[in-house]
Design a protein around this motif. Sequence first.
Motif, PDB file in Angstrom:
ATOM      1  N   LEU A  13      11.041  -3.802  -3.751  1.00  0.00           N
ATOM      2  CA  LEU A  13       9.883  -3.108  -2.249  1.00  0.00           C
ATOM      3  C   LEU A  13       9.893  -2.509  -1.801  1.00  0.00           C
ATOM      4  N   GLY A  14       9.185  -1.514  -0.213  1.00  0.00           N
ATOM      5  CA  GLY A  14       9.208  -1.566   0.901  1.00  0.00           C
ATOM      6  C   GLY A  14       8.326  -1.312   1.827  1.00  0.00           C
ATOM      7  N   ASN A  15       8.730  -0.795   3.180  1.00  0.00           N
ATOM      8  CA  ASN A  15       7.146  -0.677   3.783  1.00  0.00           C
ATOM      9  C   ASN A  15       6.368   0.915   3.400  1.00  0.00           C
ATOM     10  N   LYS A  16       5.407   1.492   3.268  1.00  0.00           N
ATOM     11  CA  LYS A  16       5.270   2.413   3.788  1.00  0.00           C
ATOM     12  C   LYS A  16       5.239   3.207   1.368  1.00  0.00           C
ATOM     13  N   GLU A  17       4.629   1.964   1.038  1.00  0.00           N
ATOM     14  CA  GLU A  17       5.355   2.380  -0.716  1.00  0.00           C
ATOM     15  C   GLU A  17       3.896   2.019  -0.869  1.00  0.00           C
ATOM     16  N   VAL A  18       3.788   2.970  -2.555  1.00  0.00           N
ATOM     17  CA  VAL A  18       2.704   2.308  -3.492  1.00  0.00           C
ATOM     18  C   VAL A  18       3.199   1.596  -4.551  1.00  0.00           C
ATOM     19  N   PHE A  19       2.433   0.336  -4.348  1.00  0.00           N
ATOM     20  CA  PHE A  19       3.257  -0.672  -5.833  1.00  0.00           C
ATOM     21  C   PHE A  19       1.744  -0.742  -6.161  1.00  0.00           C
ATOM     22  N   VAL A  20       1.563  -1.039  -7.598  1.00  0.00           N
ATOM     23  CA  VAL A  20       0.768  -1.219  -8.681  1.00  0.00           C
ATOM     24  C   VAL A  20       0.827  -2.719  -9.690  1.00  0.00           C
ATOM     25  N   ASP A  21      -0.128  -3.764  -9.225  1.00  0.00           N
ATOM     26  CA  ASP A  21      -0.304  -5.104 -10.482  1.00  0.00           C
ATOM     27  C   ASP A  21      -0.608  -4.789 -10.945  1.00  0.00           C
ATOM     28  N   ALA A  22      -0.001  -4.165 -12.204  1.00  0.00           N
ATOM     29  CA  ALA A  22      -1.258  -3.940 -14.045  1.00  0.00           C
ATOM     30  C   ALA A  22      -2.146  -5.083 -14.144  1.00  0.00           C
ATOM     31  N   THR A  23      -1.848  -6.336 -14.318  1.00  0.00           N
ATOM     32  CA  THR A  23      -2.088  -7.433 -15.082  1.00  0.00           C
ATOM     33  C   THR A  23      -1.849  -8.583 -13.659  1.00  0.00           C
TER      34      THR A  23
ATOM     35  N   ASP B  44       1.644  -0.860   5.825  1.00  0.00           N
ATOM     36  CA  ASP B  44       1.281   0.684   5.621  1.00  0.00           C
ATOM     37  C   ASP B  44       2.032   0.880   4.098  1.00  0.00           C
ATOM     38  N   SER B  45       1.648   0.167   3.517  1.00  0.00           N
ATOM     39  CA  SER B  45       1.750  -0.133   2.105  1.00  0.00           C
ATOM     40  C   SER B  45       0.393  -0.077   1.495  1.00  0.00           C
ATOM     41  N   MET B  46      -0.038   0.307   0.397  1.00  0.00           N
ATOM     42  CA  MET B  46      -1.053   0.112  -0.509  1.00  0.00           C
ATOM     43  C   MET B  46      -0.712  -0.650  -1.863  1.00  0.00           C
ATOM     44  N   LEU B  47      -1.319  -1.632  -1.729  1.00  0.00           N
ATOM     45  CA  LEU B  47      -1.488  -2.538  -3.210  1.00  0.00           C
ATOM     46  C   LEU B  47      -2.342  -2.230  -3.980  1.00  0.00           C
ATOM     47  N   ILE B  48      -2.521  -1.896  -5.389  1.00  0.00           N
ATOM     48  CA  ILE B  48      -3.275  -1.996  -6.380  1.00  0.00           C
ATOM     49  C   ILE B  48      -3.273  -2.534  -7.339  1.00  0.00           C
ATOM     50  N   GLY B  49      -4.442  -3.880  -7.245  1.00  0.00           N
ATOM     51  CA  GLY B  49      -4.864  -4.733  -8.197  1.00  0.00           C
ATOM     52  C   GLY B  49      -5.178  -4.460  -9.709  1.00  0.00           C
TER      53      GLY B  49
ATOM     54  N   GLU C 131      -4.366  -9.159   9.021  1.00  0.00           N
ATOM     55  CA  GLU C 131      -4.471  -7.750   8.452  1.00  0.00           C
ATOM     56  C   GLU C 131      -3.863  -7.688   8.788  1.00  0.00           C
ATOM     57  N   VAL C 132      -2.841  -7.548   9.937  1.00  0.00           N
ATOM     58  CA  VAL C 132      -1.977  -6.950  10.945  1.00  0.00           C
ATOM     59  C   VAL C 132      -0.904  -6.788   9.919  1.00  0.00           C
ATOM     60  N   SER C 133      -0.256  -7.803   8.598  1.00  0.00           N
ATOM     61  CA  SER C 133       0.600  -7.600   8.041  1.00  0.00           C
ATOM     62  C   SER C 133      -0.035  -7.246   6.886  1.00  0.00           C
ATOM     63  N   ARG C 134      -0.698  -7.341   6.392  1.00  0.00           N
ATOM     64  CA  ARG C 134      -1.229  -7.100   5.289  1.00  0.00           C
ATOM     65  C   ARG C 134      -1.397  -5.311   4.333  1.00  0.00           C
ATOM     66  N   PRO C 135      -1.549  -5.207   3.149  1.00  0.00           N
ATOM     67  CA  PRO C 135      -0.999  -3.532   3.168  1.00  0.00           C
ATOM     68  C   PRO C 135      -2.657  -3.379   2.526  1.00  0.00           C
ATOM     69  N   GLU C 136      -2.548  -2.508   2.463  1.00  0.00           N
ATOM     70  CA  GLU C 136      -3.922  -1.698   1.991  1.00  0.00           C
ATOM     71  C   GLU C 136      -4.362  -2.349   0.490  1.00  0.00           C
ATOM     72  N   ILE C 137      -5.420  -2.708   0.059  1.00  0.00           N
ATOM     73  CA  ILE C 137      -5.878  -3.570  -1.135  1.00  0.00           C
ATOM     74  C   ILE C 137      -6.806  -2.689  -1.473  1.00  0.00           C
ATOM     75  N   LYS C 138      -6.146  -2.086  -2.895  1.00  0.00           N
ATOM     76  CA  LYS C 138      -7.235  -1.785  -4.044  1.00  0.00           C
ATOM     77  C   LYS C 138      -7.814  -2.362  -5.124  1.00  0.00           C
TER      78      LYS C 138
END
Length: 319
Positions: free
Chosen positions: A21-31, A48-53, A73-80
């Motif tokens: 994992l690195g910055n400016k990436e989209v990570f999906v936790d499918a479970t 600058d990244s996104m985490l989709i759970g 918030e300052v270090s947290r990726p966008e959370i969906k």
Amino acid sequence: MTSEYRHIPVLLEECMRELELGNKEVFVDATLGFAGHSVEAARLLGPDSMLIGIDQDDDAIASATERLMAIPEVSRPEIKILHGNFGSLDELLIEALTPGIDAILFDLGVSSFQIDTPDRGFSFKESSPLDMRMDPSKQTLTALEIINTKNKADLARIISGNSDERWAGRIAEFIVKSRERAPIETSDELVEIIKAAIPASARRKGGHPAKRTFQALRMEVNSEKDVLREGLDAAIRWLRPGGRICVISYHSIEDRIVKDTFSRFANRCTCPPDLPVCACGKKPMIEVKTKRPITPSDEEIERNPRARSAKLRVAEKLI
């Protein structure tokens, strides 16, 4: 059920290493579960990244959301956070408005919280209704219905096909005979029937005698084999080149599906074996990074016995 429950993530260090994992990436936790893996992933992703759970359990979503939002918030990726099943990954990622993903994790099986909640009916160690639905708000089929309505042949097929239970035929026979006297309504009733069906010599080894049958019923209730195949296929399609997929399985049937799926996408050529040059033009879509699955250390198993059967397989998207 929020922060008072603490799930122990399996193979955490290994997953974080392999996901790259690195910055400016989209990570999906499918479970997503209780965000044991995602909390650590969020720290690696950056703002600058996104985490989709994704999860289908309301209790898990509530707890995971609380834990993830506790990250500054300052270090947290966008959370969906999305309510759903990874078998519908295409629809869920469209809902998340993401054109592609860089990493995805599947941690298969039932969470410790679900197992330890008696009224969910997953555990063979508790007296509870025979439910076993992962998402009671959307699912109607229960283990109770399967046990009390399927004929002997279908019960044997379900138990054997979902667990490799050697005594599936006898267990099915004993279930049918028992329900002729009265409906089977609770997990402890079913446990006693299974114990009676399996010979005493076989019960003395291999763990709890009801383990495989309960696994088989849970997988049937939740269509887990079909859902897993659909989810893995979609995940590989959505990965960008260089993206990684990590899958933790907990029994041989899950692991076979993961291994076969990876092999299918890694070896797409359909030409006859004796053809000297590929004519079909189908190139490998992934490279399998784990010739043998990664397993927990002795230290991890000591800390978390439920990790004992875990196997992690990893692949990287090529095209």
